[in-house]
Design a protein around this motif. Structure first.
Motif, PDB file in Angstrom:
ATOM      1  N   MET A  32       0.966  -1.066  -0.042  1.00 17.19           N
ATOM      2  CA  MET A  32      -0.019  -0.098   0.091  1.00 17.19           C
ATOM      3  C   MET A  32       0.850   1.301  -0.134  1.00 17.19           C
ATOM      4  O   MET A  32       0.763   2.249  -0.646  1.00 17.19           O
ATOM      5  N   GLU A  33       2.072   1.207   0.755  1.00 18.27           N
ATOM      6  CA  GLU A  33       2.765   2.341   0.694  1.00 18.27           C
ATOM      7  C   GLU A  33       3.450   2.807  -0.669  1.00 18.27           C
ATOM      8  O   GLU A  33       3.483   3.656  -0.925  1.00 18.27           O
ATOM      9  N   GLU A  34       4.223   1.605  -1.168  1.00 23.45           N
ATOM     10  CA  GLU A  34       4.598   1.762  -2.703  1.00 23.45           C
ATOM     11  C   GLU A  34       3.508   2.432  -3.468  1.00 23.45           C
ATOM     12  O   GLU A  34       4.111   3.119  -4.375  1.00 23.45           O
ATOM     13  N   ILE A  35       2.323   2.134  -3.464  1.00 24.90           N
ATOM     14  CA  ILE A  35       1.365   2.313  -4.204  1.00 24.90           C
ATOM     15  C   ILE A  35       1.093   3.873  -3.986  1.00 24.90           C
ATOM     16  O   ILE A  35       1.068   4.698  -4.946  1.00 24.90           O
ATOM     17  N   ILE A  36       1.006   4.329  -2.870  1.00 24.38           N
ATOM     18  CA  ILE A  36       0.807   5.750  -2.627  1.00 24.38           C
ATOM     19  C   ILE A  36       1.762   6.493  -2.995  1.00 24.38           C
ATOM     20  O   ILE A  36       1.601   7.436  -3.382  1.00 24.38           O
ATOM     21  N   ARG A  37       3.079   6.185  -2.660  1.00 29.09           N
ATOM     22  CA  ARG A  37       4.192   7.031  -2.990  1.00 29.09           C
ATOM     23  C   ARG A  37       4.403   7.136  -4.522  1.00 29.09           C
ATOM     24  O   ARG A  37       5.016   7.952  -4.889  1.00 29.09           O
ATOM     25  N   ALA A  38       3.951   6.133  -5.403  1.00 21.93           N
ATOM     26  CA  ALA A  38       3.728   6.007  -6.943  1.00 21.93           C
ATOM     27  C   ALA A  38       2.975   6.930  -7.339  1.00 21.93           C
ATOM     28  O   ALA A  38       2.879   7.502  -8.626  1.00 21.93           O
ATOM     29  N   LEU A  39       2.058   7.299  -6.617  1.00 21.49           N
ATOM     30  CA  LEU A  39       0.832   8.196  -7.155  1.00 21.49           C
ATOM     31  C   LEU A  39       1.266   9.788  -7.431  1.00 21.49           C
ATOM     32  O   LEU A  39       2.202  10.229  -6.654  1.00 21.49           O
ATOM     33  N   ASP A  40       0.540  10.226  -8.504  1.00 22.74           N
ATOM     34  CA  ASP A  40       1.015  11.598  -8.974  1.00 22.74           C
ATOM     35  C   ASP A  40      -0.151  12.449  -8.610  1.00 22.74           C
ATOM     36  O   ASP A  40      -0.873  13.217  -9.364  1.00 22.74           O
ATOM     37  N   THR A  41      -0.691  12.461  -7.236  1.00 22.71           N
ATOM     38  CA  THR A  41      -1.792  13.215  -6.654  1.00 22.71           C
ATOM     39  C   THR A  41      -1.814  13.292  -5.345  1.00 22.71           C
ATOM     40  O   THR A  41      -0.771  12.652  -4.649  1.00 22.71           O
ATOM     41  N   THR A  42      -2.331  14.544  -4.509  1.00 23.24           N
ATOM     42  CA  THR A  42      -2.265  14.644  -3.444  1.00 23.24           C
ATOM     43  C   THR A  42      -3.117  13.553  -2.617  1.00 23.24           C
ATOM     44  O   THR A  42      -4.308  13.282  -3.198  1.00 23.24           O
ATOM     45  N   VAL A  43      -2.572  13.193  -1.681  1.00 26.10           N
ATOM     46  CA  VAL A  43      -3.406  12.285  -0.587  1.00 26.10           C
ATOM     47  C   VAL A  43      -3.426  12.695   0.805  1.00 26.10           C
ATOM     48  O   VAL A  43      -2.598  13.473   1.380  1.00 26.10           O
ATOM     49  N   LEU A  44      -4.575  12.922   1.398  1.00 26.10           N
ATOM     50  CA  LEU A  44      -5.070  13.000   2.722  1.00 26.10           C
ATOM     51  C   LEU A  44      -5.295  11.796   3.311  1.00 26.10           C
ATOM     52  O   LEU A  44      -6.199  10.988   2.820  1.00 26.10           O
TER      53      LEU A  44
END
Length: 117
Positions: free
Chosen positions: A58-70
């Motif tokens: 899950m961490e890998e996926i979130i870090r790969a995103l090109d979007t703001t995450v709250l």
């Protein structure tokens, strides 16, 4: 296809989400949210119920995103690894904000969340 690949779900394209284990269902939930290419993604406890390997994915996926995450999350190791900036609340009030290294050393945060000075 792109979102399924990012979430490691390509081979499960035709599977029923209800038949998947919890970790995979969480990834399906994330994939569904990402399918619309949001400019802001709100995640509430995304690692809840996940084992260490699943949380790492899950961490890998979130870090790969090109979007703001709250992110609302109580797994502090996950938070410190995945976030660039933190805002820490205690009983609904902001007690600290800044980079993970700053927050990890903040005595007010340590007292509120770790029970130590």
């Amino acid at each position: 296809d792109e979102v399924l690949a990012l979430c490691g779900l390509s081979e499960l394209r035709d599977a029923y989400a209800a038949a998947l284990p919890v970790g995979r269902r969480r990834l399906v939930e994330l994939a569904r949210a990402l399918a619309d290419h949001p400019s802001l993604l709100l995640l509430d406890e995304p690692t809840s119920g996940l084992d260490a390997d699943q949380a790492a994915r899950m961490e890998e996926i979130i870090r790969a995103l090109d979007t703001t995450v709250l992110l609302v999350e109580h797994d502090m190791g996950f938070v410190m690894n995945v976030c660039d900036r933190l805002v820490v609340l205690d009983l609904g009030k902001v007690i600290a904000s800044g980079a993970p290294a700053e927050i990890g050393d903040d005595p007010v945060v340590r007292a509120a969340y770790l029970g130590c000075p």
